[in-house]
Write a protein that holds these residues in place. Structure first.
Motif, PDB file in Angstrom:
ATOM      1  N   SER A   1      17.757   8.775   2.423  1.00 33.95           N
ATOM      2  CA  SER A   1      16.527   9.455   2.013  1.00 33.95           C
ATOM      3  C   SER A   1      16.786  10.807   1.356  1.00 33.95           C
ATOM      4  O   SER A   1      15.915  11.346   0.680  1.00 33.95           O
ATOM      5  N   ASP A   2      17.978  11.363   1.557  1.00 36.00           N
ATOM      6  CA  ASP A   2      18.331  12.630   0.916  1.00 36.00           C
ATOM      7  C   ASP A   2      18.786  12.458  -0.541  1.00 36.00           C
ATOM      8  O   ASP A   2      18.960  13.450  -1.248  1.00 36.00           O
ATOM      9  N   LEU A   3      18.973  11.217  -0.984  1.00 35.82           N
ATOM     10  CA  LEU A   3      19.369  10.980  -2.373  1.00 35.82           C
ATOM     11  C   LEU A   3      18.261  11.470  -3.308  1.00 35.82           C
ATOM     12  O   LEU A   3      17.072  11.361  -2.986  1.00 35.82           O
ATOM     13  N   PRO A   4      18.626  12.011  -4.459  1.00 35.09           N
ATOM     14  CA  PRO A   4      17.619  12.544  -5.387  1.00 35.09           C
ATOM     15  C   PRO A   4      16.533  11.538  -5.772  1.00 35.09           C
ATOM     16  O   PRO A   4      15.359  11.900  -5.898  1.00 35.09           O
ATOM     17  N   GLU A   5      16.914  10.268  -5.925  1.00 33.41           N
ATOM     18  CA  GLU A   5      15.926   9.251  -6.306  1.00 33.41           C
ATOM     19  C   GLU A   5      14.864   9.078  -5.236  1.00 33.41           C
ATOM     20  O   GLU A   5      13.673   8.923  -5.542  1.00 33.41           O
ATOM     21  N   TRP A   6      15.292   9.093  -3.961  1.00 27.77           N
ATOM     22  CA  TRP A   6      14.319   8.948  -2.877  1.00 27.77           C
ATOM     23  C   TRP A   6      13.507  10.217  -2.687  1.00 27.77           C
ATOM     24  O   TRP A   6      12.333  10.160  -2.355  1.00 27.77           O
TER      25      TRP A   6
ATOM     26  N   GLY B   1       8.113   5.552  -8.926  1.00 28.03           N
ATOM     27  CA  GLY B   1       9.081   6.343  -8.174  1.00 28.03           C
ATOM     28  C   GLY B   1       9.864   5.513  -7.176  1.00 28.03           C
ATOM     29  O   GLY B   1      11.090   5.626  -7.075  1.00 28.03           O
ATOM     30  N   VAL B   2       9.169   4.667  -6.436  1.00 29.25           N
ATOM     31  CA  VAL B   2       9.837   3.820  -5.433  1.00 29.25           C
ATOM     32  C   VAL B   2      10.722   2.790  -6.126  1.00 29.25           C
ATOM     33  O   VAL B   2      11.861   2.547  -5.707  1.00 29.25           O
ATOM     34  N   MET B   3      10.230   2.184  -7.216  1.00 31.05           N
ATOM     35  CA  MET B   3      11.018   1.183  -7.928  1.00 31.05           C
ATOM     36  C   MET B   3      12.296   1.791  -8.503  1.00 31.05           C
ATOM     37  O   MET B   3      13.359   1.181  -8.446  1.00 31.05           O
ATOM     38  N   LYS B   4      12.200   3.001  -9.043  1.00 30.28           N
ATOM     39  CA  LYS B   4      13.394   3.662  -9.586  1.00 30.28           C
ATOM     40  C   LYS B   4      14.416   3.934  -8.484  1.00 30.28           C
ATOM     41  O   LYS B   4      15.613   3.784  -8.687  1.00 30.28           O
ATOM     42  N   ALA B   5      13.944   4.327  -7.303  1.00 31.17           N
ATOM     43  CA  ALA B   5      14.859   4.586  -6.188  1.00 31.17           C
ATOM     44  C   ALA B   5      15.492   3.284  -5.697  1.00 31.17           C
ATOM     45  O   ALA B   5      16.695   3.232  -5.433  1.00 31.17           O
ATOM     46  N   LEU B   6      14.688   2.240  -5.593  1.00 33.89           N
ATOM     47  CA  LEU B   6      15.212   0.948  -5.134  1.00 33.89           C
ATOM     48  C   LEU B   6      16.243   0.374  -6.106  1.00 33.89           C
ATOM     49  O   LEU B   6      17.200  -0.275  -5.687  1.00 33.89           O
ATOM     50  N   ASN B   7      16.045   0.613  -7.385  1.00 38.44           N
ATOM     51  CA  ASN B   7      16.897   0.012  -8.427  1.00 38.44           C
ATOM     52  C   ASN B   7      17.883   0.996  -9.033  1.00 38.44           C
ATOM     53  O   ASN B   7      18.367   0.777 -10.145  1.00 38.44           O
ATOM     54  N   ARG B   8      18.214   2.049  -8.306  1.00 43.29           N
ATOM     55  CA  ARG B   8      19.084   3.092  -8.862  1.00 43.29           C
ATOM     56  C   ARG B   8      20.476   2.584  -9.200  1.00 43.29           C
ATOM     57  O   ARG B   8      21.155   3.166 -10.034  1.00 43.29           O
ATOM     58  N   HIS B   9      20.922   1.480  -8.602  1.00 43.00           N
ATOM     59  CA  HIS B   9      22.262   0.947  -8.878  1.00 43.00           C
ATOM     60  C   HIS B   9      22.262  -0.120  -9.978  1.00 43.00           C
ATOM     61  O   HIS B   9      23.317  -0.596 -10.368  1.00 43.00           O
ATOM     62  N   VAL B  10      21.094  -0.486 -10.452  1.00 41.88           N
ATOM     63  CA  VAL B  10      20.992  -1.528 -11.470  1.00 41.88           C
ATOM     64  C   VAL B  10      21.256  -0.914 -12.834  1.00 41.88           C
ATOM     65  O   VAL B  10      20.599   0.042 -13.235  1.00 41.88           O
ATOM     66  N   GLU B  11      22.236  -1.464 -13.531  1.00 42.46           N
ATOM     67  CA  GLU B  11      22.552  -0.986 -14.869  1.00 42.46           C
ATOM     68  C   GLU B  11      21.627  -1.666 -15.866  1.00 42.46           C
ATOM     69  O   GLU B  11      21.533  -2.895 -15.918  1.00 42.46           O
ATOM     70  N   ARG B  12      20.927  -0.865 -16.615  1.00 42.01           N
ATOM     71  CA  ARG B  12      20.035  -1.405 -17.628  1.00 42.01           C
ATOM     72  C   ARG B  12      20.802  -1.540 -18.944  1.00 42.01           C
ATOM     73  O   ARG B  12      21.342  -0.571 -19.459  1.00 42.01           O
ATOM     74  N   VAL B  13      20.844  -2.749 -19.457  1.00 44.52           N
ATOM     75  CA  VAL B  13      21.601  -3.025 -20.680  1.00 44.52           C
ATOM     76  C   VAL B  13      20.650  -3.489 -21.755  1.00 44.52           C
ATOM     77  O   VAL B  13      19.815  -4.375 -21.528  1.00 44.52           O
TER      78      VAL B  13
ATOM     79  N   THR C   1       0.830  -1.203   0.000  1.00 39.96           N
ATOM     80  CA  THR C   1       0.000   0.000   0.000  1.00 39.96           C
ATOM     81  C   THR C   1       0.868   1.259   0.000  1.00 39.96           C
ATOM     82  O   THR C   1       2.080   1.193   0.223  1.00 39.96           O
ATOM     83  N   LEU C   2       0.217   2.394  -0.220  1.00 34.73           N
ATOM     84  CA  LEU C   2       0.926   3.671  -0.134  1.00 34.73           C
ATOM     85  C   LEU C   2       1.549   3.835   1.241  1.00 34.73           C
ATOM     86  O   LEU C   2       2.669   4.323   1.379  1.00 34.73           O
ATOM     87  N   LYS C   3       0.836   3.414   2.288  1.00 37.15           N
ATOM     88  CA  LYS C   3       1.355   3.522   3.657  1.00 37.15           C
ATOM     89  C   LYS C   3       2.593   2.653   3.848  1.00 37.15           C
ATOM     90  O   LYS C   3       3.550   3.080   4.485  1.00 37.15           O
ATOM     91  N   ASP C   4       2.589   1.462   3.293  1.00 41.33           N
ATOM     92  CA  ASP C   4       3.770   0.595   3.374  1.00 41.33           C
ATOM     93  C   ASP C   4       4.988   1.304   2.776  1.00 41.33           C
ATOM     94  O   ASP C   4       6.075   1.283   3.343  1.00 41.33           O
ATOM     95  N   ALA C   5       4.787   1.941   1.619  1.00 36.45           N
ATOM     96  CA  ALA C   5       5.888   2.648   0.958  1.00 36.45           C
ATOM     97  C   ALA C   5       6.343   3.833   1.803  1.00 36.45           C
ATOM     98  O   ALA C   5       7.545   4.056   1.973  1.00 36.45           O
ATOM     99  N   ALA C   6       5.390   4.590   2.336  1.00 37.29           N
ATOM    100  CA  ALA C   6       5.734   5.747   3.170  1.00 37.29           C
ATOM    101  C   ALA C   6       6.489   5.301   4.419  1.00 37.29           C
ATOM    102  O   ALA C   6       7.494   5.919   4.802  1.00 37.29           O
ATOM    103  N   ASP C   7       6.030   4.239   5.052  1.00 39.58           N
ATOM    104  CA  ASP C   7       6.718   3.718   6.248  1.00 39.58           C
ATOM    105  C   ASP C   7       8.136   3.268   5.915  1.00 39.58           C
ATOM    106  O   ASP C   7       9.069   3.517   6.677  1.00 39.58           O
TER     107      ASP C   7
END
Length: 81
Positions: free
Chosen positions: A37-42, A64-76, A21-27
């Motif tokens: 949390s100060d990183l631009p993705e977060w 938005g959350v998926m992009k932040a979680l996967n910010r280190h994954v190189e897409r090839v 849920t949205l609350k799960d993501a916010a928590d």
């Protein structure tokens, strides 16, 4: 939109837990360290989550959350597919 609104598809965390849920993501985000949390993705994920809570499509918050979680994954690009 209530914070109990579910995502269309759960967000699976690296440890296997799921944000349903949205609350799960916010928590989850509020429990991140200040440095993380100060990183631009977060920061973007937080902004989108707040916008969605005011009536936007939940898919935007999920992205938005998926992009932040996967910010280190190189897409090839795989031309063989």
């Amino acid at each position: 939109m209530p914070w109990s609104t579910p995502f269309e598809d759960p967000i699976v965390l690296p440890d296997g837990r799921q944000l349903l849920t949205l609350k799960d993501a916010a928590d989850y985000i509020t429990k991140l360290s200040k440095k993380e949390s100060d990183l631009p993705e977060w920061q973007t994920a937080i902004e989108v989550l707040m916008l969605v809570s005011r009536g936007g499509p939940t898919m935007l918050a999920r992205i938005g959350v998926m992009k932040a979680l996967n910010r280190h994954v190189e897409r090839v690009f795989n031309p063989g597919r």
